[in-house]
Every structure is written in C-alpha cells, then in structure tokens.
Design an enzyme around this catalytic site. Structure first.
Site, PDB file in Angstrom:
ATOM      1  N   ASN A   7      43.585  44.201  46.654  1.00  0.00           N
ATOM      2  CA  ASN A   7      42.254  43.872  46.143  1.00  0.00           C
ATOM      3  C   ASN A   7      41.273  44.792  46.875  1.00  0.00           C
ATOM      4  O   ASN A   7      40.978  44.591  48.045  1.00  0.00           O
ATOM      5  CB  ASN A   7      41.975  42.392  46.444  1.00  0.00           C
ATOM      6  CG  ASN A   7      40.605  41.949  45.966  1.00  0.00           C
ATOM      7  OD1 ASN A   7      39.798  42.757  45.507  1.00  0.00           O
ATOM      8  ND2 ASN A   7      40.340  40.663  46.089  1.00  0.00           N
ATOM      9  N   ARG A 244      23.552  34.468  45.411  1.00  0.00           N
ATOM     10  CA  ARG A 244      23.136  34.759  44.030  1.00  0.00           C
ATOM     11  C   ARG A 244      22.433  33.557  43.399  1.00  0.00           C
ATOM     12  O   ARG A 244      22.794  32.416  43.693  1.00  0.00           O
ATOM     13  CB  ARG A 244      24.353  35.117  43.179  1.00  0.00           C
ATOM     14  CG  ARG A 244      24.952  36.459  43.539  1.00  0.00           C
ATOM     15  CD  ARG A 244      26.220  36.717  42.748  1.00  0.00           C
ATOM     16  NE  ARG A 244      27.310  37.079  43.650  1.00  0.00           N
ATOM     17  CZ  ARG A 244      28.588  36.912  43.386  1.00  0.00           C
ATOM     18  NH1 ARG A 244      28.976  36.400  42.242  1.00  0.00           N
ATOM     19  NH2 ARG A 244      29.496  37.268  44.265  1.00  0.00           N
ATOM     20  N   GLU A 387      44.669  33.424  44.593  1.00  0.00           N
ATOM     21  CA  GLU A 387      44.465  34.500  43.629  1.00  0.00           C
ATOM     22  C   GLU A 387      45.494  35.609  43.797  1.00  0.00           C
ATOM     23  O   GLU A 387      45.944  36.201  42.832  1.00  0.00           O
ATOM     24  CB  GLU A 387      43.039  35.064  43.795  1.00  0.00           C
ATOM     25  CG  GLU A 387      41.982  34.083  43.315  1.00  0.00           C
ATOM     26  CD  GLU A 387      40.579  34.373  43.825  1.00  0.00           C
ATOM     27  OE1 GLU A 387      40.265  33.970  44.960  1.00  0.00           O
ATOM     28  OE2 GLU A 387      39.798  34.990  43.088  1.00  0.00           O
TER      29      GLU A 387
END
Ligand code: ADP
Length: 407
Positions: A7, A244, A387
């Site tokens: 990743n 965010r 993941e």
C-alpha cells in the site's frame, strides 16, 4: 502461495507478506516519511517463538530504496521469512481509484496501468503513488504476478440513483463526475465476515458497515452488494472525520473564495486537513478528543455530538433505503476500540431495533463479536477490519482465475 501486499502513499509504504495456505501474516511493516531525513521503517517478523519487532530510523530516499529495504528484511539470512524474492507468487497492490472500469481486482497489464494513469485526475494524490509502487515492485519481484485491488471496486454495484449527483448530465458523461466511494477493501472484508455470521440467505440480508478510522465512511450492503456509501467523488464526502469535513453545504467553498479571498489550494487545505475533529477541537486523534471531552472541554463535547449525529443520520438513511436492517458493523481504529462511541451512536436507537448490551460492548476482546442485547432485533457487531488480508485474498482469486483460463 505467498502474497506480498503493498500500500504505497506519496511518502509511505505499508507492506504485509501472507502465507495464503493458512492466511497467516509472515511479516508486516511501515515505512514513513520517505524522502525526509527523519524517515523510518518499523516492522514485525512472525517466526516460530517470539515475533521480532524492530524500528530503524534511517534515511530512505524514495520508493525504490524503500522497497529494497523491505526485500532485505524479508530475505535476511538470519531473521528473514523467505530465501529470495522468487518465493513471492504475487504482489497485491492497493490502488485507490479504479473509476467505473473496475468492479473487481485485476492482473496488472499495460492496459490496466494505462487506465490507472488515466484516472489520476480523479485521485491526484493517490493513484500516482500507487503507480510508483507497482513500477518498483515489478523491478524487485519480476517473477511475481502483480495485481491491482481497487478501493472503489466494492462500491461499483451502486445503482445510478445512489452514485449520480444532480448536476448537468454532461458532467457525468464527459468528466465522470459521480460518487465512487472508498475504503472498499474494508467494507468488503467486514461485510463478508458479517454475512457468514448471519444465518440467512445472502440475497435476503441488509447490513450497514461503519468504518471509523482517520477517514470515516459507511456503506449500505443489501443482498451482499453495496447499494450506497457515504464517500463520493473523493474521500472528502460523507461523515465527519479526523481532519475532513464530510458533507457540508456546497456553497461554503464559494463563500471562502468570494468573502475571504482564498484560492483553491487554501480551500482544499481547510476542507481536507484542518476540519473534522481537528477543526473543532484542535486534535484529529479520537483518543485525545475523548479525553478532552471527559475533562469537560466544550469544543470536544460539541465535536463528539456532531460526529455521532452524522453517523446516526446515515444509519437512519441506509435503513430507510434498504427497507430492512439485520445488523450494523463497527470497524477500524475508532469503531473497533471505542466502546464509548459505539454506545453513543447506538443510544436511543431502539425504535429501529438497535439495542446495545453495555456490558458486552465494554468487554474488550479480539476477533468478531456481537455486542447487542438478546432482544435486539438488529445485530450490533464489532468486526476488526483487515484490508491487507482482503487485498491478498482478492489477488489470490485473480491469479487462480488466470490459471484456470489458461488451462
Ligand atoms: P487509519 O484510517 O489511518 O488506518 P485507524 O483505523 O488506525 O486509522 O484509526 C485511527 C483512529 O482510531 C484515531 O483517531 C485513533 O485515535 C482512534 N483510536 C485508536 N484506539 C482508540 C481507542 N481506544 N479509543 C478511541 N479511539 C481510538
């Protein structure tokens, strides 16, 4: 079969090597601050006996040097877990944006690379780093199959009414402006785990997956397929997050530009990096925010009220969209670890059939676990996400399909 999962971010590389026969992790680690004098690599090697853990603070100039270091660690004659790179059958890459082209993982070919490059405008921060990771991995693991697993793929089953924005048609047709959704490997992994635990035909299931990490997103999964998700064109939409905003009135950026004279870069920085928990409390780390809240800090109290409120809204919305709800699933750093937040989110939700068992909820344990009362109509589960394992599983599936096609 051994699969290395990579990743790659612009200044980081996360890796995990799996033995797929028993889905075990042989080694994993993270390189941070690539290109910075203060770069470091921390890693764990799982050999029989005590695992080896180490952190080296060494300058690592770029992705090529980073992957070279990872290869050295994996093949170390004394402590390594493989003799040489040819033992790795495949490298599974997390690729953030697969656009509308990919609804599943793909063996990386020249065509796939070209498409991932074409999608850079939709993921300007992520896809270039992912491409670099693939190019470097091809050098170091020339014999391994390279597979791309897209963050957006799981959400490609959404119907148009969920993924289209009410904007002029040509903006979708020409520019592909639509909702894509992210955290796909996580929603895919935990929803499959949840479906296994539900004793009913997949086609009749309705679940909501709630991924609460630094980034936060939710998905409505009906009949095993994603029908809606909270993130949109980019990972900025939906829930309130660490830094965010999540959903805000779309006119706010105009106001920032016209009233305050900010340019696009400054607005982007505010919305992506200086908002969310950080904007309200000064910290993007949920542990800090919860501590401030416990000490009576008014901003932290407000931030958590806002954070919880938004999750509740999406639970209600997704239950209404699906017309049914079997279970909700909490995952990622906050979802897995904060019993207090799970409790706040599930508070006063019995009208929807959600009843949390406070004692089960407060009991810490590894693995998948139900935390609802016996009478709760809707299951409430904590399912740790993985993941990397999901990327490895999907990569293995792609390779097996290729072998079957060639046979
Ligand atoms: P990422 O999105 O970077 O993978 P994680 O899934 O690791 O992030 O989640 C990071 C978040 O999880 C941070 O906000 C951190 O404070 C939070 N977290 C971790 N442990 C706890 C805990 N025990 N209680 C509350 N929040 C926690």
């Amino acid at each position: 079969m051994k699969i290395l999962v990579i990743n790659t971010g612009s200044s980081s590389i996360k890796f995990e090597l799996f033995e797929m026969n028993n889905k075990s992790c042989l080694s994993k680690g993270t390189i941070e601050r690539l290109g910075d004098a203060a770069s470091s690599i921390s890693y764990k090697i799982n050999k029989t006996g005590e695992p080896i853990k180490n952190k080296l603070e060494i300058p690592i100039a770029d992705h090529t040097e980073g992957l070279k270091k990872i290869v050295e660690i994996l093949t170390d004659p004394e402590n390594g877990v493989i003799k040489d790179t040819s033992e790795v059958d495949a490298v599974g890459h997390r690729v953030v944006h697969g656009g509308e082209t990919y609804s599943g993982a793909r063996l990386i070919t020249d065509d796939v690379m070209a498409k991932v490059k074409e999608l850079i405008p939709l993921a300007p921060l992520h896809n270039p780093a992912n491409i670099q990771g693939i190019e470097v991995a091809e050098q170091f693991f020339p014999e391994a199959a390279q597979v791309a697993v897209f963050d957006t793929a799981f959400h490609q089953t959404m119907p148009a009414k969920s993924y289209r924005y009410p904007l002029p048609n040509e903006l979708y047709e020409k520019e592909k402006i639509r909702a894509y959704g992210f955290h796909g490997s996580s929603h895919s992994y935990v929803s499959k785990q949840m479906l296994e635990a539900l004793e009913k035909p997949v086609a009749e299931t309705a679940i909501i997956t709630i991924h609460l990490g630094n980034g936060c997103s939710m998905a409505a999964v009906k009949g095993g397929k994603c029908i809606d998700t909270s993130m949109g064109l980019s990972p900025l939409g939906g829930l309130m997050m660490g830094t965010r905003t999540g959903d805000i009135d779309p006119s706010i950026p105009f106001f920032l530009a016209s009233k305050m004279g900010l340019d696009l870069q400054e607005i982007d920085k505010i919305l992506n990096k200086q908002s969310g928990l950080k904007g309200i409390t000064g910290s993007n780390d949920m542990r800090d925010v919860m501590e401030l809240r416990a000490n009576g800090d008014e901003n932290a109290i407000l931030a958590i009220d806002m954070y919880v409120q938004r999750i509740k809204k999406f639970i209600g919305a997704y239950a209404a969209e699906m017309g049914a709800l079997d279970s909700i699933v909490f995952t990622a750093g906050i979802g897995e670890n904060s019993d207090e937040l799970r409790s706040l989110i599930c508070d006063n939700m019995s009208f929807l059939g959600i009843e949390l068992d406070e004692s089960k909820n407060a009991t810490r344990s590894d693995g998948n676990r139900p935390v609802h009362t016996e009478n709760s109509k809707v299951g409430v589960w904590v399912i740790p996400t993985n993941e990397e394992l999901e990327i490895a599983i999907q990569s293995e599936k792609v390779i097996k399909q290729e072998v079957a096609q060639d046979a």
